[in-house]
Design an enzyme around this catalytic site. Structure first.
Site, short mmCIF file in Angstrom:
data_model
loop_
_atom_site.label_atom_id
_atom_site.label_comp_id
_atom_site.label_asym_id
_atom_site.label_seq_id
_atom_site.Cartn_x
_atom_site.Cartn_y
_atom_site.Cartn_z
N LYS A 117 48.19 36.80 51.37
CA LYS A 117 47.34 36.41 50.24
C LYS A 117 47.84 37.08 48.96
CE LYS A 117 42.59 37.17 48.53
NZ LYS A 117 42.72 38.01 47.38
N LYS A 153 36.36 49.10 52.28
CA LYS A 153 37.01 50.33 51.80
C LYS A 153 36.81 51.46 52.81
CE LYS A 153 38.42 52.42 47.73
NZ LYS A 153 38.84 52.03 46.42
N LYS A 209 46.53 41.51 43.50
CA LYS A 209 47.17 42.58 42.73
C LYS A 209 47.28 43.86 43.54
CE LYS A 209 43.08 43.00 39.82
NZ LYS A 209 42.54 41.69 40.24
P1 ADP Z 1 42.88 40.40 43.59
O1 ADP Z 1 42.87 40.19 45.08
O2 ADP Z 1 44.21 40.07 43.01
O3 ADP Z 1 42.41 41.79 43.20
P2 ADP Z 1 40.29 39.61 42.72
O4 ADP Z 1 39.67 40.19 43.93
O5 ADP Z 1 40.09 40.28 41.39
O6 ADP Z 1 41.85 39.38 42.97
O7 ADP Z 1 39.78 38.10 42.62
C1 ADP Z 1 39.35 37.45 41.45
C2 ADP Z 1 39.11 35.98 41.78
O8 ADP Z 1 40.34 35.34 42.17
C3 ADP Z 1 38.16 35.77 42.96
O9 ADP Z 1 37.38 34.63 42.68
C4 ADP Z 1 39.07 35.50 44.14
O10 ADP Z 1 38.46 34.66 45.09
C5 ADP Z 1 40.25 34.79 43.48
N1 ADP Z 1 41.52 35.06 44.19
C6 ADP Z 1 42.20 36.23 44.20
N2 ADP Z 1 43.34 36.13 44.91
C7 ADP Z 1 43.40 34.86 45.36
C8 ADP Z 1 44.34 34.12 46.16
N3 ADP Z 1 45.46 34.66 46.61
N4 ADP Z 1 44.05 32.84 46.46
C9 ADP Z 1 42.93 32.26 45.99
N5 ADP Z 1 42.01 32.90 45.24
C10 ADP Z 1 42.23 34.17 44.90
#
Ligand code: ADP
Ligand code: TRP
Length: 323
Positions: free
Chosen positions: A196, A117, A199
């Site tokens: 990737k 960040k 959200k």
């Molecule tokens: P985001 O990137 O959407 O905010 P989070 O950081 O909340 O997602 O991740 C929650 C879980 O989902 C973690 O265990 C993360 O490794 C997995 N995850 C998030 N995005 C992906 C992705 N594109 N591919 C595989 N795993 C993911």
């Protein structure tokens, strides 16, 4: 090899927005599978962690209900699993403070969530800075053996181990060292723009979306106007086939048959996604808020019966329980 099915497991997700299929395949589905083969599983809704990014009470409340609903719809059996909410158990906050007093500012400055960040030039709140010690407390309160997480959370489990070593060095052997378990099978699920799925990039396909929502997301997948195969459509389709055990040769045949016909291939992806999601979506809709509250109340009671014992030992060791 030791029997890992007897080991105690804890993992959790932040209620910080609708889950996408990347979250589903990488985090939720493996957690559901582990909960079927292991007898001592704690699943936590990390709502205090979500407070580092969500700034609207009504929205957070909605996300909390959503996440519990997602867990139940995906197949978590609350009679087998201790499904609970972080904020329902004040022990987490108390241990987090104790741990923060043991680690240095320098050490926390190196934690990814905070460092990334700051590297982007954004101002991080102090909650984000202290996040790893709250996560350490989540784990250490329950004497956890294994923490299944995505690669992005590996460092946080290492931080929890460091907190154990600092604590035990100062006060004696009270806390237990956890190990991470990194799911390697899924890798990074790509989003509608080929990056990737996340959200924060607004490139997601919702894991429990309506057919219309799935359609909207799939139609927005970026395709270039040259080439026979829309690569970003194929990449998502491939994850779906792999994760649902369908032969990739079938998928290759589909893309060969519809060479250059992007609309037909996107329609096929919508159908396959919807077929996969529909049963969970229906189950999800049948789960009431009242049921969710009951599940969480039972879960936190079980959680506290364990965490209170660890915290009592911690309070004894650090000298705040007067004898
Ligand atoms: P985001 O990137 O959407 O905010 P989070 O950081 O909340 O997602 O991740 C929650 C879980 O989902 C973690 O265990 C993360 O490794 C997995 N995850 C998030 N995005 C992906 C992705 N594109 N591919 C595989 N795993 C993911
Ligand atoms: N930080 C984790 C994430 O963003 C969520 C989390 C909080 C967690 N506490 C935990 C995961 C304890 C495993 C164990 O995905």
């Amino acid at each position: 090899m030791s029997d890992t099915t007897k080991q105690r497991i804890l993992t959790g997700l932040q209620p910080s927005g609708a889950l996408h299929i990347g979250n589903y395949f990488a985090a939720l589905a493996p957690q559901v599978e582990l909960s079927k083969t292991h007898d001592d599983v704690f699943l936590m809704v990390a709502d205090y962690h979500a407070l580092t990014s969500v700034r609207d009470g009504a929205v957070l409340r909605g996300y909390i209900y959503d996440l519990v609903r997602d867990y139940l719809a995906a197949g978590i059996d609350p009679h087998r699993v201790t499904l609970f909410r972080q904020s329902d158990n004040p022990d987490h906050m108390e241990l987090a403070w104790v741990l923060q007093c043991l680690v240095s500012v320098k050490f926390l400055e190196l934690a990814h969530a905070y460092k990334d960040k700051v590297a982007k030039g954004l101002e991080a709140n102090a909650g984000l800075f202290n996040y790893p010690m709250l996560m350490a407390a989540d784990i250490l309160l329950y004497n956890i053996d294994i923490v299944p997480v995505g690669e992005d959370q590996r460092q946080h489990v290492e931080y929890a181990r460091e907190a154990v070593s600092k604590f035990n060095l100062a006060y004696g052997p009270v806390l237990k060292e956890p190990k991470e378990l990194i799911e390697k099978t899924v890798g990074v699920v790509p989003g509608t723009d080929g990056k990737k799925m996340s959200k924060s990039y607004k490139n997601t396909i919702p894991a429990f979306g309506t057919r219309e929502e799935i359609e909207k997301a799939v139609m927005s997948i970026v395709t270039d106007s040259t080439g026979d195969r829309p690569e970003h459509v194929f990449a998502i389709h491939k994850v779906l086939y792999e994760q649902t055990g369908r032969a990739l040769s079938e998928l290759d045949a589909l893309y060969e048959e519809h060479k250059g016909k992007y609309k037909a291939l996107k329609d096929a992806l919508v159908n396959d996604l919807d077929t996969f999601i529909a049963p969970m979506r229906e189950k999800r809709e049948s789960i009431s808020d009242a049921h969710i509250k009951e599940v969480l109340a039972a879960g936190v009671e079980k959680a506290r019966s364990v965490s209170s014992q660890t915290l009592a030992r911690v309070r004894d060791a650090i000298g705040i329980s007067l004898v």
